[in-house]
Design an enzyme around this catalytic site. Structure first.
Site, PDB file in Angstrom:
ATOM      1  N   CYS A 182       0.896  -1.162   0.000  1.00 36.96           N
ATOM      2  CA  CYS A 182       0.000   0.000   0.000  1.00 36.96           C
ATOM      3  C   CYS A 182       0.924   1.198   0.000  1.00 36.96           C
ATOM      4  CB  CYS A 182      -0.913   0.039   1.223  1.00 36.96           C
ATOM      5  SG  CYS A 182      -1.862   1.587   1.266  1.00 36.96           S
ATOM      6  N   CYS A 195      -0.615   4.327   2.433  1.00 35.88           N
ATOM      7  CA  CYS A 195      -0.586   4.185   3.896  1.00 35.88           C
ATOM      8  C   CYS A 195      -0.252   2.730   4.251  1.00 35.88           C
ATOM      9  CB  CYS A 195      -1.898   4.648   4.506  1.00 35.88           C
ATOM     10  SG  CYS A 195      -3.357   4.187   3.564  1.00 35.88           S
ATOM     11  N   SER A 196      -1.205   1.956   4.703  1.00 37.64           N
ATOM     12  CA  SER A 196      -0.879   0.560   5.030  1.00 37.64           C
ATOM     13  C   SER A 196      -2.113  -0.325   4.911  1.00 37.64           C
ATOM     14  CB  SER A 196      -0.286   0.476   6.436  1.00 37.64           C
ATOM     15  OG  SER A 196      -1.179   1.066   7.358  1.00 37.64           O
ATOM     16  N   CYS A 197      -2.952  -0.092   3.886  1.00 38.92           N
ATOM     17  CA  CYS A 197      -4.150  -0.915   3.685  1.00 38.92           C
ATOM     18  C   CYS A 197      -3.742  -2.386   3.550  1.00 38.92           C
ATOM     19  CB  CYS A 197      -4.881  -0.477   2.422  1.00 38.92           C
ATOM     20  SG  CYS A 197      -5.466   1.223   2.532  1.00 38.92           S
TER      21      CYS A 197
HETATM   22 FE    FE Z   1      -3.415   2.228   2.697  1.00 42.41          FE
END
Ligand code: FE
Length: 219
Positions: free
Chosen positions: A102, A105-107
């Site tokens: 991602c 962000c950090s999906c």
């Molecule tokens: Fe994300």
């Protein structure tokens, strides 16, 4: 709470300070937070993903359904994905190796894979994996992808989450679904590694390092 370290890092201390402040103001309840964290660390974990992969390796109809509509197939399998976005399962083959990131962000498909490994949120991974995935997986994870495989990078968003269906390792014919699931590591579900061969699992068991756990952050 699991995952406490004896020497917390700067960000961990800041999080603790924020948590204490929010609790003091009556905005959060530490016990409730611990329960949520523990759920993702121990009860969800990457084991759900591993069970799904083992099922796909042994049941072609399930695998087809999974690749077609991941979310619905998982519901039939008894895994409910909450309110998360569309789930896309990408299959590694002789000619394609998939990697998930991602960049924004950090999906991540938390409901299936549990908490993210630390490196998934690291800027070095997020930036460089898109620019040169072949080099990055070799440098960061020691994974050499043969030239015969094209590397495809999938960028997760709040709308679409991905996970990788790794190739079934050689020498696993006749193994039960439960034993096959033990070969599936967190890294292999993101494309940062391969599923283990049975001999690798035995070696990992002898070394006492749980192979399904994300690698330890070197600090
Ligand atoms: Fe994300």
């Amino acid at each position: 709470m699991a995952g406490h370290r004896t020497k917390p890092s700067g960000p961990a201390l800041r999080v603790k300070a924020l948590e204490a402040l929010l609790e003091e103001k009556g905005l959060v309840n530490s016990q409730a937070l611990d329960t949520i964290v523990e759920t993702y660390e121990t009860r969800v974990g990457p084991r759900n993903g591993a069970r799904v992969v083992a099922k796909a390796w042994t049941d072609p109809a399930f695998k087809n359904a999974l690749l077609k509509t991941g979310r619905e197939a998982l519901r039939e399998f008894g895994i409910h994905q909450g309110k998360a976005a569309k789930l896309v399962v990408v299959e590694n083959t002789e000619s394609i190796h998939n990697v998930v990131v991602c960049t924004l962000c950090s999906c991540y498909p938390y409901d299936i894979l549990g908490d993210t490994p630390w490196w998934y949120k690291h800027d070095i991974y997020k930036t460089r994996i898109v620019q040169n995935p072949r080099v990055v997986v070799k440098e960061m994870f020691g994974l050499e992808i043969p030239d015969s495989q094209e590397v495809q990078v999938h960028d997760s968003t709040s709308d679409v989450r991905y996970f990788v269906l790794p190739q079934r390792p050689k020498g696993t014919e006749g193994m039960s679904e439960a034993d096959l699931a033990k070969l599936v590591t967190v890294d292999s579900l993101i494309g940062a590694g391969l599923a283990m061969e049975p001999a690798q699992l035995r070696a990992a068991a002898q070394s006492g390092v749980a192979p399904e756990m994300p690698r330890v952050r070197p600090d």
